[in-house]
Design a protein around this motif. Structure first.
Motif, PDB file in Angstrom:
ATOM      1  N   GLU A 120     -12.593  10.208  19.174  1.00  0.00           N
ATOM      2  CA  GLU A 120     -12.915   9.467  20.397  1.00  0.00           C
ATOM      3  C   GLU A 120     -13.037  10.423  21.571  1.00  0.00           C
ATOM      4  O   GLU A 120     -13.961  10.360  22.354  1.00  0.00           O
ATOM      5  CB  GLU A 120     -11.794   8.456  20.699  1.00  0.00           C
ATOM      6  CG  GLU A 120     -11.721   7.317  19.713  1.00  0.00           C
ATOM      7  CD  GLU A 120     -12.615   6.162  20.125  1.00  0.00           C
ATOM      8  OE1 GLU A 120     -12.547   5.754  21.299  1.00  0.00           O
ATOM      9  OE2 GLU A 120     -13.386   5.676  19.271  1.00  0.00           O
ATOM     10  N   PRO A 173     -13.932  13.649  23.355  1.00  0.00           N
ATOM     11  CA  PRO A 173     -14.876  14.750  23.145  1.00  0.00           C
ATOM     12  C   PRO A 173     -14.186  16.120  23.044  1.00  0.00           C
ATOM     13  O   PRO A 173     -14.685  17.000  22.354  1.00  0.00           O
ATOM     14  CB  PRO A 173     -15.772  14.695  24.383  1.00  0.00           C
ATOM     15  CG  PRO A 173     -15.635  13.319  24.898  1.00  0.00           C
ATOM     16  CD  PRO A 173     -14.263  12.849  24.543  1.00  0.00           C
ATOM     17  N   ASP A 176     -19.208  13.606  14.010  1.00  0.00           N
ATOM     18  CA  ASP A 176     -18.769  12.401  14.728  1.00  0.00           C
ATOM     19  C   ASP A 176     -17.396  11.980  14.245  1.00  0.00           C
ATOM     20  O   ASP A 176     -17.269  11.183  13.337  1.00  0.00           O
ATOM     21  CB  ASP A 176     -19.760  11.256  14.446  1.00  0.00           C
ATOM     22  CG  ASP A 176     -20.713  11.091  15.605  1.00  0.00           C
ATOM     23  OD1 ASP A 176     -20.551  11.819  16.609  1.00  0.00           O
ATOM     24  OD2 ASP A 176     -21.600  10.237  15.515  1.00  0.00           O
ATOM     25  N   GLN A 186     -20.057  13.236  28.686  1.00  0.00           N
ATOM     26  CA  GLN A 186     -21.096  12.511  27.953  1.00  0.00           C
ATOM     27  C   GLN A 186     -22.308  13.374  27.669  1.00  0.00           C
ATOM     28  O   GLN A 186     -22.839  13.360  26.575  1.00  0.00           O
ATOM     29  CB  GLN A 186     -21.521  11.271  28.746  1.00  0.00           C
ATOM     30  CG  GLN A 186     -20.451  10.217  28.856  1.00  0.00           C
ATOM     31  CD  GLN A 186     -19.963   9.768  27.478  1.00  0.00           C
ATOM     32  OE1 GLN A 186     -20.756   9.553  26.580  1.00  0.00           O
ATOM     33  NE2 GLN A 186     -18.651   9.654  27.311  1.00  0.00           N
ATOM     34  N   THR A 187     -22.751  14.112  28.668  1.00  0.00           N
ATOM     35  CA  THR A 187     -23.968  14.888  28.456  1.00  0.00           C
ATOM     36  C   THR A 187     -23.683  16.300  27.959  1.00  0.00           C
ATOM     37  O   THR A 187     -24.144  16.674  26.880  1.00  0.00           O
ATOM     38  CB  THR A 187     -24.805  14.957  29.753  1.00  0.00           C
ATOM     39  OG1 THR A 187     -23.943  15.370  30.820  1.00  0.00           O
ATOM     40  CG2 THR A 187     -25.409  13.622  30.072  1.00  0.00           C
ATOM     41  N   ASN A 189     -21.680  16.537  24.600  1.00  0.00           N
ATOM     42  CA  ASN A 189     -22.500  16.025  23.499  1.00  0.00           C
ATOM     43  C   ASN A 189     -23.631  16.967  23.133  1.00  0.00           C
ATOM     44  O   ASN A 189     -23.973  17.109  21.952  1.00  0.00           O
ATOM     45  CB  ASN A 189     -23.077  14.646  23.854  1.00  0.00           C
ATOM     46  CG  ASN A 189     -22.038  13.558  23.679  1.00  0.00           C
ATOM     47  OD1 ASN A 189     -20.996  13.791  23.061  1.00  0.00           O
ATOM     48  ND2 ASN A 189     -22.318  12.397  24.241  1.00  0.00           N
ATOM     49  N   ALA A 196     -14.701  13.066  32.446  1.00  0.00           N
ATOM     50  CA  ALA A 196     -15.259  12.125  31.473  1.00  0.00           C
ATOM     51  C   ALA A 196     -16.755  11.911  31.669  1.00  0.00           C
ATOM     52  O   ALA A 196     -17.514  11.827  30.700  1.00  0.00           O
ATOM     53  CB  ALA A 196     -14.530  10.800  31.566  1.00  0.00           C
ATOM     54  N   ALA A 197     -17.181  11.857  32.930  1.00  0.00           N
ATOM     55  CA  ALA A 197     -18.590  11.577  33.202  1.00  0.00           C
ATOM     56  C   ALA A 197     -19.486  12.695  32.679  1.00  0.00           C
ATOM     57  O   ALA A 197     -20.495  12.455  32.023  1.00  0.00           O
ATOM     58  CB  ALA A 197     -18.792  11.412  34.703  1.00  0.00           C
ATOM     59  N   GLU A 198     -19.038  13.903  32.932  1.00  0.00           N
ATOM     60  CA  GLU A 198     -19.804  15.077  32.555  1.00  0.00           C
ATOM     61  C   GLU A 198     -19.820  15.239  31.025  1.00  0.00           C
ATOM     62  O   GLU A 198     -20.815  15.677  30.440  1.00  0.00           O
ATOM     63  CB  GLU A 198     -19.139  16.267  33.215  1.00  0.00           C
ATOM     64  CG  GLU A 198     -19.852  17.562  33.096  1.00  0.00           C
ATOM     65  CD  GLU A 198     -18.986  18.678  33.674  1.00  0.00           C
ATOM     66  OE1 GLU A 198     -19.531  19.493  34.391  1.00  0.00           O
ATOM     67  OE2 GLU A 198     -17.776  18.716  33.397  1.00  0.00           O
TER      68      GLU A 198
END
Lengths: 92, 259
Positions: free
Chosen positions: B23, B25, B20, B149-150, B153, B145-147
């Motif tokens: 900011e 990804p 982590d 996240q999942t 990550n 950006a939306a993608e």
């Protein structure tokens, strides 16, 4: 459900196997609470054997997180306690 | 909560903390990849350390086996000389060595298992590093950006988990190697002190007494031969089985007589 056996790899298990795992986990938890190393080894072996039998081992180049991470087959109570660290054995 | 879940939660929390960092990804992907490469290097060094430790134990075991074989010979010599006391001493020392050998064998097996596990682990990590390198480039190229996240990550926590696992395995191996090194060092000292009878010390008391046991009849035989020659009678030395190479110089029997 993805389950990792520490030091061994990841396995894909059917969701309905979780009840069986929980049952075996009860034995393991009791063994750790009692500090009974022999019982711990037996319980851990049973739990891991169940994962290996019911699950399909994922290929080494598969990348993804696990739902559960289990200690390695030759782990000792001491080692498990070390990972648990400050959390202690009885969660507050 | 059961042990299984607690173990999982803590393990995963620790694993994700290591990666982590950023900011963005995409930066985290690169960072994770670098960290994984470092981990692979460390893993290879750890495998080499375990192998070195294992080889040291093998050398010690060979040395102890030589000592045990020598003591066995000495016990036989002692029995042939009717020196039960010496035979007992040799066998007692050999017993102590046998105990040490059993211990060493157990340690050796443990290290071998550890080594095999780590080799397998580094192969798994290598496969993941290769797959991750390709996947992160694809993800960066098609980044939204939306993608992120999942998918991102998931990849990052997957690789983080692997690193956590490898890290745990390495720590275990390092602990074991440290324990073995301490024990090997202690055993080396024990051997050096002669307490376990290092076979390289050929001047030990046991051997000296046995040598004397063999030398005395030989000297007697030589004496008998010389007497025979002087009195003109036939020599009986050969019948006594005296080894010719051990024959003492002419003055030796005289010295022997004076004692």
């Amino acid at each position: 459900m993805i389950v990792r056996i520490s030091g061994e790899g990841q396995f894909d298990l059917p969701e309905d196997h979780v009840d069986e795992l929980n049952r075996l986990d009860d034995d393991l938890t009791k063994a750790v609470d009692a500090g009974d190393e022999a019982r711990f080894t037996t319980a851990l072996e049973a739990l891991l054997a169940s994962v290996r039998t019911a699950g399909q081992e994922l290929p080494a180049d598969w990348i993804g997180p696990s739902d559960l991470v289990l200690p390695s087959p030759d782990a000792t109570i001491h080692e498990v306690r070390e990972v648990l660290g400050d959390e202690g054995l009885i969660p507050g | 909560m059961g042990l299984m879940r607690r173990f999982s939660n803590i393990f995963k929390a620790k694993a994700s903390k290591t990666l982590d960092k950023y900011e963005d990804p995409r930066e985290t992907l690169d960072y994770s990849y670098e960290r994984t490469l470092e981990m692979l290097q460390k893993m290879r060094r750890a495998v080499a350390d375990v192998a070195t430790s294992r080889k040291r134990i093998e050398l010690q075991a060979q040395q102890l086996q030589r000592s045990a074989a020598k003591l066995e010979d000495q016990a036989k010599q002692a029995v042939s000389q009717n020196r039960e006391d010496l035979a007992r001493e040799a066998l007692t020392r050999r017993q102590a060595i046998a105990t040490q050998l059993t211990d060493l064998q157990a340690q050796h097996d443990q290290l071998k298992a550890e080594e095999a596990r780590m080799v397998e682990g580094s192969q798994r990590l290598q496969a993941k590093v290769d797959a991750f390198r390709i996947r992160k480039e694809t993800m960066k190229a098609n980044y939204t950006a939306a993608e992120a996240q999942t998918r991102v990550n998931e990849a990052i926590s997957g690789i983080g988990e692997e690193m956590g696992d490898v890290g745990l395995a390495m720590q275990r191996a390092e602990d074991k190697v440290a324990q073995m090194q301490a024990r090997s060092g202690a055993l080396d000292e024990l051997m050096a002190s002669g307490a376990l009878d290092d076979a390289s010390m050929s001047t030990d008391r046991l051997q000296a007494e046995l040598d004397r046991g063999f030398a005395e009849p030989a000297v007697e035989a030589e004496l008998a031969r010389l007497r025979g020659e002087l009195t003109g009678g036939s020599t009986t030395a050969k019948q006594l089985g005296a080894p010719a190479e051990d024959a003492a110089p002419a003055s030796a029997p005289a010295e022997e007589e004076r004692r």
